[in-house]
Design an enzyme around this catalytic site. Structure first.
Site, short mmCIF file in Angstrom:
data_model
loop_
_atom_site.label_atom_id
_atom_site.label_comp_id
_atom_site.label_asym_id
_atom_site.label_seq_id
_atom_site.Cartn_x
_atom_site.Cartn_y
_atom_site.Cartn_z
N THR A 64 -12.11 -14.86 -4.61
CA THR A 64 -11.16 -14.47 -5.56
C THR A 64 -9.83 -14.68 -5.10
O THR A 64 -8.94 -14.79 -6.11
CB THR A 64 -11.62 -13.44 -6.32
OG1 THR A 64 -11.55 -12.27 -5.21
CG2 THR A 64 -12.95 -13.43 -6.97
N GLN A 117 -6.68 -16.65 -6.57
CA GLN A 117 -5.38 -16.08 -7.28
C GLN A 117 -4.28 -16.34 -6.81
O GLN A 117 -3.35 -16.65 -7.52
CB GLN A 117 -5.54 -14.41 -7.21
CG GLN A 117 -4.74 -13.72 -8.21
CD GLN A 117 -5.11 -12.11 -7.97
OE1 GLN A 117 -5.94 -11.76 -7.20
NE2 GLN A 117 -4.40 -11.38 -8.89
N LYS A 127 -2.79 -4.56 -0.18
CA LYS A 127 -1.67 -4.75 -0.77
C LYS A 127 -1.39 -5.47 -2.29
O LYS A 127 -0.37 -5.22 -2.86
CB LYS A 127 -0.49 -5.39 0.13
CG LYS A 127 -0.11 -4.59 1.26
CD LYS A 127 0.57 -5.52 2.28
CE LYS A 127 1.24 -4.73 3.64
NZ LYS A 127 1.86 -5.42 4.41
N GLU A 183 1.40 -10.96 -7.80
CA GLU A 183 2.72 -11.24 -8.14
C GLU A 183 3.04 -12.33 -6.85
O GLU A 183 3.84 -13.15 -7.10
CB GLU A 183 3.37 -10.20 -8.04
CG GLU A 183 2.73 -8.89 -8.75
CD GLU A 183 3.24 -8.81 -10.21
OE1 GLU A 183 3.64 -9.71 -10.72
OE2 GLU A 183 2.30 -8.23 -10.88
#
Lengths: 327, 778
Positions: free
Chosen positions: B669, B673, B736, B740
């Protein structure tokens, strides 16, 4: 979207009869443009007449060329062996259009009638002379990046969208029309679409009591050696910024006949007749191509955001011709 | 608990090594079989359908609104306008209420006859079917007194001003460190460049959607397409004047958010009020065109960056100015300056924000808000510096490497950027790059290689979770988090499995409901680290309770052991000193006739974890600097492009991303991402642009036909790797977050590759074929 009734028709006569009863009714084949426009309240029809059962089918080799039934689907024509071999520019243009899902639905006749992607036309909140005659054309000083530079008027600069018509107009295609009395007429595709002038709402010569039956394309050496190039903002599933349909007959390095048309730049599928004349009898060199390309965009009237098309159209045309010669 | 904060160790006590594995999505089957219910898919008894009618004009006044024709249509139940919207306890129309609500926009449509932006809702029609509502909405007649709108900050009519703060007060309008003006003036190398950014829209596949049902006169349940049920609950309860507990918000599945679902926008409360008006549940789903004017956007902006450097290429000063468009009410600007201040070792920095008010809705966070455009400016300018000095672009970045946080002098909690650079360069073949621009051909194409650094902060946040562990070996794990579609269900199942020492298929993980323990908004990359930590802490709570039970149980092998000597390992409680001595939790619980046991935990993320200090309520955010360390993820993107030098088309042909982002919870995943974020960035770089008509201030391409996002054919195979990081300062899981950072630097990497290919620098996004062609014609 307004409420509407849905009526399947079994014959052309029946379909045209229904249309006569309800003037604002629309014919529906693939529906890929029509339903979008109805959902956006750009078009409102009280009735949809389904013509998919009409016998306007077949992709046939005729004595003098190719005949494509108006209800053939874009994908079937684009993947047809005869079309791919004898009229590659048509197959290439079709397979660079839309997406597989849309090509499986959309008909050839409907494709010739697809309406502009101009954002002002497609949003009823804007003024638009094509949608609402006399209301104005904000595109002239607005978002005109992907609008036309050729064949424009003060009333309208909407680009004729799509790829198929560009390829067909290059190859001297003829549209076969049939009216309610069963009478057919044959109109060169070159004359089928109208320039906007002061009446941008009128886009083709098709009469209300007529249906597109078929498209015919004459066989020719420049059809067998033909090619389509499309430049767009992403690699697939986007309308052309500029496209070029080209066909050449070359013997001994000299051009015997030439067919050139541009997409993405005209208010109608743009045949470049003057440019063709500049090719015939000349050597098939880059320099010749450039001279012809310059002629193809002569008279262009770009607006603020679509100036680039003047140059891009020429480069695309030259590229298409070079690729054709290299193939 | 010890003073030392708890920290998860892979294969350590209580773990089974499931965290990090490329586990398939636990919700995958439900999604592909259509069982996963999105917020507009709840079939409630008596369900009705709401459709917005939005304003055609961008500025003016509603003189009259005639609903009589629409109201007579069959099935129409109600038409809400500014004349009859049920009264709210609070609206965001005044600044104090806006703050209490946490609203992104200081104006609620249907509370005034003023029209401030095109697409503003002016009526909401409710009918018994969706189609009837759509049709009736088109029959509402609105007469406007039209005024000429202000289109953007570039409009001569726009008042451009210096805000004291931007981003809803979170970022100062002016920041200074050192003596940037003097330092710049004294710099032997001075570069000044202006960067332009088109308007971008998030366009999640699932548009904004609300299904509201009043369970009683003062109790409402809202199925909402939101990145955070708690934030939505807070907003709705404030506007409705209801106790928090009486507003329930549910989001079981989300079809993407990218920031636009991070706040509560007008259509949500309007749907809740519509349900109140008709006394039946109302479902409202935005249409795609409405999506462009309902949930914010990334604002149109210009940035000017002055970069001073020594002749050796060391930075001496960075001066950044941003001017952007904002709405009539709010001072929103994404905080571009943050990353420019932080990325490199530079002794002097200054940033200034300017805003111009226009007739647009308020813009909002869009994936990597601030970092995405900010990195475009700094990473293109760094590339220019490298080119000007004849230094390799990767080398110029190493030359200016920040060994500590230049903004505050703090050490990094962890930073693996040098390893990212090295591994990325190796995977990409950076050493083969021709140092000369515009000199690499492949057939008739120009080829280019570019790279850019990425970084994203670990924001301060916290959340809670609850575990019920059953004696039969199953566990129910609950927290009010959101899965944006990125894999939260899956990774949290893995964390719970390892924390409890049971197999993932024995874990049932539930999220997306305000009845569950409070979790933060899934935004700012906080969710993975915060939620996983809260689950881990809840498991520790369970183990503590079980330890207490065991050491008091005469039949337990751990009877009379000291609690501190007992540890949990793979589902067993054992003695630290002799791990053969112990028992599994099932045996212990069965003997005690205990069918289940509950534990709860609070996970702290970022500075709050390091300091042990409660950072305030979940979702507080923005107290990132309180810890002893500066906490950021770092990474690098390498990009190869193929440019058609004739017509200017750019295709990305190769892509490598390497990130150091703490512990990776699921290799599959996480990779997905990073790929998704990079594609998002490639869209931003090459094609995404919403066009606002320069006279009418209305978008001309509000559809996915004309607003281009990348298609498969635009994207090559992508290589993604992570550098292992062990960071004990940031949270109990050492995570973390990657949502983004995956997009930060992407546009610059593409632009730098185009620069390398052509030798021409394009500073205006998106880099469309016309811009490239024109640059080559010069």
């Amino acid at each position: 979207m307004n409420n509407f009734s849905y009526t399947p028709a079994a014959t052309a006569k029946e379909a045209l009869g229904l249309r006569k009863d309800t003037k604002e009714a629309a014919f529906i084949a693939g529906g890929t443009t029509l339903l979008d426009l109805m959902k956006a309240n750009v078009e409102a029809h009280p009735q949809l007449i389904d013509i998919n059962q009409l016998p306007f089918k077949g992709i046939q080799e005729t004595a003098d060329g190719l005949r494509i039934g108006a209800l053939e689907r874009m994908s079937d024509v684009g993947e047809n062996a005869l079309v791919m071999q004898q009229y590659p520019v048509i197959a290439e243009a079709l397979l660079l259009s839309a997406s597989p899902q849309l090509r499986n639905m959309a008909s050839i006749g409907g494709n010739l009638l697809q309406r502009t992607r101009c954002g002002y036309f497609r949003d009823p909140a804007f003024p638009c002379n094509k949608r609402n005659p006399g209301s104005g054309c904000p595109a002239q000083v607005g978002d005109n990046r992907n609008l036309a530079i050729l064949g424009t008027s003060e009333a309208c600069i909407a680009t004729n969208p799509g790829d198929l018509a560009v390829a067909l107009v290059a190859l001297d295609a003829v549209v076969v029309l049939e009216n309610a009395k069963g009478k057919q007429r044959r109109v060169p595709l070159l004359d089928f679409h109208l320039l906007p002038g002061t009446t941008p709402q009128r886009e083709t010569i098709l009469e209300p009591d007529e249906l597109i039956v078929a498209v015919t394309v004459p066989a020719a050496a420049h059809a067998r050696k033909s090619h389509y190039v499309k430049v767009r903002d992403r690699a697939s599933y986007a309308f052309a910024l500029v496209s070029a349909a080209v066909g050449l007959e070359v013997q001994g390095g000299q051009i015997r006949s030439a067919r050139l048309a541009l997409g993405g730049v005209g208010t109608k599928p743009w045949r470049a007749l003057e440019a063709e004349k500049m090719l015939v009898g000349r050597a098939a060199t880059e320099e010749t191509f450039r001279t012809a390309a310059a002629a193809a965009v002569r008279g262009a009237q770009p607006r603020e955001h679509n100036r680039f098309k003047v140059e891009m159209a020429q480069k695309t045309l030259v590229q298409a011709l070079q690729e054709l010669m290299a193939s | 608990m010890d003073n030392e904060p708890a920290f998860f160790e892979t294969n350590g006590p209580g773990t089974g090594g499931i965290v990090g594995q490329p586990l398939d999505r636990v919700d995958g089957f439900a999604k592909v079989t259509g069982q996963a219910k999105y917020s507009a898919e709840y079939k409630l008894p008596g369900l009705t359908y709401g459709v917005l009618r939005t304003s055609e004009i961008a500025r003016g006044k509603i003189q009259s609104i005639d609903t009589s024709v629409a109201a007579k249509e069959p099935g129409v139940l109600a038409i809400l306008t500014h004349l009859n919207l049920p009264k709210l306890a609070k609206t965001p129309n005044d600044p104090d209420s806006k703050k209490a609500i946490g609203a992104p926009m200081g104006f609620l449509p249907l509370t005034s006859d003023q029209v401030h932006y095109a697409g503003q809702p002016v009526a909401l029609v409710v009918a018994d079917t969706y189609d009837r509502a759509v049709h009736a909405a088109s029959l509402v007649k609105v007469n406007y007194a039209v005024e000429k709108p202000v289109v953007s900050f570039l409009d001569p009519k726009a008042q451009v001003f210096d805000p004291e703060k931007v981003q809803d007060g979170k970022t100062p309008g002016h920041t200074r460190r050192g003596n940037p003006q003097e330092a710049f003036a004294a710099s032997p190398i001075q570069l000044t460049a202006t960067y332009e950014h088109a308007i971008n829209h998030h366009n999640p596949m699932e548009p904004g959607a609300t299904t509201a049902v009043w369970e009683g006169p003062d109790r409402v349940t809202v199925y909402e397409s939101t990145q955070g049920v708690t934030r939505t609950q807070k907003a709705l309860s404030a506007m409705l004047g209801l106790p928090t507990e009486q507003v329930r918000v549910v989001t079981k599945y989300l079809g993407g958010g990218f920031g636009c679902k991070g706040s509560t926008w007008p259509h949500t409360i309007l749907t809740v009020q519509a349900a109140k008006a008709v006394g039946r549940p109302v479902r409202l789903s935005l249409t795609r065109p409405q999506q462009f004017t309902s949930m914010g956007h990334r604002e149109d902006q210009h940035q000017t960056l002055k970069l001073g450097a020594t002749r050796e290429g060391r930075l001496t000063a960075l001066i950044h100015e941003k001017t952007s468009t904002t709405s009539p009410w709010d001072n929103y600007a994404e905080p571009n300056s943050r990353i420019i201040n932080l990325l490199y070792n530079c002794p002097a920095f200054e940033s200034t924000y300017q805003l111009g008010r226009a007739n647009v809705m308020t813009s909002t966070f869009t994936r990597a808000p601030g970092e995405a455009p900010g990195s475009f400016a700094i990473e293109c300018s760094m590339d220019d510096l490298a080119a000007q000095l004849g230094i390799d672009p990767l080398q110029i970045r190493l030359l200016n490497y920040a060994d500590k946080d230049p903004t505050n002098g703090k050490p990094w909690s962890s930073k693996s950027l040098k390893q990212c650079y090295a591994r990325g360069a190796e995977l990409f073949g950076w050493s083969k790059r021709n140092p000369k621009n515009g000199a690499t051909r492949q057939g008739r194409y120009l080829m280019g290689m570019g790279m850019a650094t990425a970084s994203y902060p670990v924001h301060n946040n916290q959340g809670t979770a609850r575990i019920r562990l059953y004696a039969d070996g199953h566990a129910l794990v609950q927290t009010g988090a959101t899965d944006l579609g990125t894999g939260t269900y899956t990774v949290m199942t893995q964390v719970a499995a390892d924390s409890l020492g049971i197999a993932p298929d024995k874990v049932r993980f539930e999220l997306g409901d305000t009845r569950l323990p409070t979790a933060p908004n899934s935004g700012g990359s906080v969710a993975a680290g915060t939620v996983s930590s809260s689950i881990y802490m809840a498991a520790q709570d369970v183990w503590q309770k079980l330890t207490k039970l065991a050491i008091q149980d005469k039949k337990s092998p751990l009877y009379r052991a000291k609690a501190a000597d007992v540890v949990a390992e793979k589902g067993r409680l054992v003695l630290k000193t002799d791990k053969t001595k112990g028992e599994d939790f099932m045996a212990l619980m069965k003997r005690a006739d205990m069918p289940d046991i509950e534990g709860s935990g609070q996970g702290k993320y970022g500075a709050g974890y390091e300091t042990g200090r409660a950072p305030g309520p979940a979702d507080s955010g923005h107290e990132d600097d309180k810890g002893g360390h500066s906490m950021h993820s770092f990474g690098v993107h390498f990009c190869e492009v193929r440019v058609d030098p004739e017509v200017g088309t750019v295709r990305v042909t190769r892509w490598v991303s390497v990130h150091g982002a703490g512990r990776i919870l699921n290799a599959k995943t996480a990779r997905s991402q990073i790929i998704g974020g990079s594609i998002f960035g490639i869209g931003n770089a090459l094609m995404e642009e919403t066009f606002r008509d320069p006279n009418l201030a209305r978008y001309t391409n509000a559809s996915l036909g004309e607003y281009h996002i990348p298609v498969n054919a635009d994207i090559p195979d992508m290589t993604v790797e992570f550098i292992d990081e062990h960071d004990p300062y940031i949270n109990a899981m050492g995570v973390k977050g990657i949502g983004e950072i995956s997009m930060v630097g992407v546009a610059a990497a593409v632009a730098n590759a185009v620069f390398h290919a052509t030798g021409k620098r394009i500073r205006s996004l998106p880099i469309t074929p016309d811009k490239v062609m024109n640059s080559l014609a010069v």
